[in-house]
Design a protein around this motif. Structure first.
Motif, PDB file in Angstrom:
ATOM      1  N   VAL A   1      -2.408  -6.832   6.207  1.00 21.85           N
ATOM      2  CA  VAL A   1      -2.306  -5.859   5.115  1.00 21.85           C
ATOM      3  C   VAL A   1      -2.199  -4.445   5.689  1.00 21.85           C
ATOM      4  N   ASP A   2      -2.979  -4.175   6.730  1.00 17.43           N
ATOM      5  CA  ASP A   2      -2.918  -2.856   7.369  1.00 17.43           C
ATOM      6  C   ASP A   2      -1.533  -2.611   7.959  1.00 17.43           C
TER       7      ASP A   2
ATOM      8  N   ASN B   1       0.958  -1.925   5.164  1.00 16.88           N
ATOM      9  CA  ASN B   1       0.814  -0.560   4.636  1.00 16.88           C
ATOM     10  C   ASN B   1       1.450   0.466   5.569  1.00 16.88           C
ATOM     11  N   TRP B   2       1.275   0.287   6.868  1.00 16.27           N
ATOM     12  CA  TRP B   2       1.899   1.200   7.820  1.00 16.27           C
ATOM     13  C   TRP B   2       3.427   1.105   7.730  1.00 16.27           C
TER      14      TRP B   2
ATOM     15  N   ALA C   1       5.242   0.154   5.202  1.00 17.39           N
ATOM     16  CA  ALA C   1       5.666   0.757   3.929  1.00 17.39           C
ATOM     17  C   ALA C   1       5.639   2.283   4.022  1.00 17.39           C
ATOM     18  N   HIS C   2       4.732   2.796   4.841  1.00 16.41           N
ATOM     19  CA  HIS C   2       4.642   4.250   5.034  1.00 16.41           C
ATOM     20  C   HIS C   2       5.835   4.775   5.831  1.00 16.41           C
TER      21      HIS C   2
ATOM     22  N   LYS D   1       1.685  -9.139   3.539  1.00 14.92           N
ATOM     23  CA  LYS D   1       0.342  -9.025   2.949  1.00 14.92           C
ATOM     24  C   LYS D   1      -0.243 -10.401   2.623  1.00 14.92           C
TER      25      LYS D   1
END
Length: 475
Positions: A217-218, A221-222, A224-225, A441
């Motif tokens: 998940v981390d 998120n990165w 997606a950033h 995810k």
């Protein structure tokens, strides 16, 4: 010597002069400067023709030639036509040369003036093939220093794991570890990243490579950033589609995407067939001749249209383009094609002619005079992840759907993902479907199942030995 020489060059020379070291290993991720250090080492210590740079693919050899080095594919240099077991390699060579001793004699001719052998992309070379090469070199040229370079976090050799006879064929890292333990091999580490100008992305990739993220998940998120996330149900703009390179794990999907994009473009299809201008080779060496043609990296038959995304497959003598450069066909004339080449944030118009492919001076001296003519590019809309290793892409489409394939092992999924993410030059020019973010995810724990120690030369522990990330702004 210049103060701008990377410190690793001096480390290479120190190991090279150590009489107790038979081998050296250049350890580091893709884009860290291993090939640059080799080229600088060769130039700094005036090795001239006392070395040869080998790689398992035409791409790895092209990278060497781009930096002014003498390169050859591994299989062509050692006259091996198979990635099979050690036993099958020897049987093949005995069948071809009559006796293994005659094979040794032929190989010795190639090694007369060679003092150093560089072998790149070692992760893609299986343990049986590498063992055969090292053993052969120990028999016929024990004084030649052998340097291996690569990253075992990247893709492994292609092996038919469904056959029992290949059960012992696999990754060669255990051989490298054994040489290090016996103090036969010196190691030079590379840490700083060069591929992307975005140091925050580089540091994320560096930590990901070393197992610092165990929660998917981390990572999602990165990603997606950094990247542009788009809804799979909404088509990408046509002007963007014409720029993007799609990376996929499945070769059939790559062919499908390329054909689909070609069919959707309006206008005439231009078709070009490779033309052999000269085709001379020694008697009974037809396969060796074919390997030379394969190393040209040209399409036997190439179809394209105005608007086709292309990838250059060779280096232009005048420096207008190099292997891996991307562009779009904007016009086709009688004997030339106009390409709009991407160069960072700029676009450059090039008028190119068909490329004249030549066998090397070494090949010609051995009786292989092969000349061919074809356009110096291939369709570049889609490529397999395996063929992307060694490349960096300006405009990129990433799909992580392979993470949901149950038939792939977690270690292999990790390697695919890492290779894909490490192709990025500019994160702001990368597009990823929302479904890929969700797949990552949903595979929350897959990174915890990865055997990180399998990729590390830190053989004393199952834990990774963390190396501090050094940005390019630091020496």
């Amino acid at each position: 010597m210049s103060l701008n020489i990377p410190h690793q060059v001096y480390e290479i020379q120190a190991i090279n002069r150590n009489p107790n070291k038979k081998y050296g290993f250049l350890d580091g991720a893709g884009g860290v400067g291993k090939s640059h250090a080799i080229a600088t080492f060769i130039k700094s210590f005036e090795l001239d023709d006392q070395y040869v740079f080998l790689g398992p693919t035409g791409k790895s050899v092209s990278v060497a030639e781009e930096k002014g080095m003498n390169g050859s594919t591994l299989h062509r240099f050692f006259m091996i036509e198979t990635n099979d077991t050690n036993d099958k390699i020897q049987k093949h060579l005995t069948l071809r040369f009559g006796t293994i001793e005659y094979y040794y004699a032929e190989l010795k001719k190639k090694l007369i003036d060679i003092k150093i052998l560089f072998i790149d992309e070692v992760s893609m070379i299986n343990n049986h093939l590498l063992d055969f090469i090292l053993t052969t070199m120990d028999i016929i040229a024990p004084n030649v220093m052998i340097w291996l370079a690569g990253d075992y976090h990247q893709l492994p050799p292609v092996i038919d794991a469904t056959k029992v006879e290949y059960a012992s064929v696999g990754n060669s890292i255990d051989m490298v570890r054994a040489a290090i333990i016996k103090r036969q091999m010196g190691v030079v580490k590379f840490i700083t990243r060069y591929r992307s100008d975005n140091e925050t992305y580089n540091e994320f990739l560096h930590d990901l490579r070393q197992g610092q993220y165990l929660n998917s998940v981390d990572v999602a998120n990165w990603i997606a950033h950094f990247f542009n996330v788009w809804d799979d149900n909404i088509p990408l703009p046509k002007e963007l589609l014409s720029k993007l390179t799609f990376l996929d794990q499945n070769a059939d999907e790559v062919v499908r995407i390329n054909k689909k994009m070609l069919a959707e473009l309006p206008g005439k299809v231009f078709k070009s067939t490779m033309k052999l201008l000269t085709d001379k080779y020694p008697k009974n060496c037809f396969r060796e001749r074919n390997y030379i043609i394969d190393a040209f990296q040209l399409d036997n038959t190439l179809e394209f249209k105005i608007g086709s995304k292309i990838l250059f497959r060779v280096n232009d003598q005048n420096g207008a383009y190099k292997n891996g450069d991307e562009g779009i066909v904007v016009d086709v004339k009688q004997k030339t094609v106009i390409i709009k080449k991407f160069s960072g944030d700029n676009e450059i118009l090039l008028e190119i002619s068909k490329h004249h492919y030549n066998s090397s001076l070494v090949d010609k001296a051995n009786g292989y005079v092969i000349e061919a003519e074809q356009w110096p590019f291939s369709l570049g809309t889609a490529r397999t992840i395996h063929k992307s290793q060694g490349d960096g892409f300006e405009w990129l489409h990433i799909n992580l759907k392979f993470l949901s394939y149950s038939y792939l092992e977690d270690d292999f999924k990790w390697r695919l993902m890492y290779v894909v993410l490490s192709r990025v030059i500019d994160p702001s020019k990368v597009w990823i479907p929302k479904s890929s973010i969700e797949i990552l995810k949903n595979n929350r724990n897959f990174l915890k199942k990865v055997g990180w120690h399998k990729f590390s030369l830190n053989f004393e522990s199952n834990d990774m030995e963390y190396q501090e990330y050094l940005p390019r702004t630091r020496s």
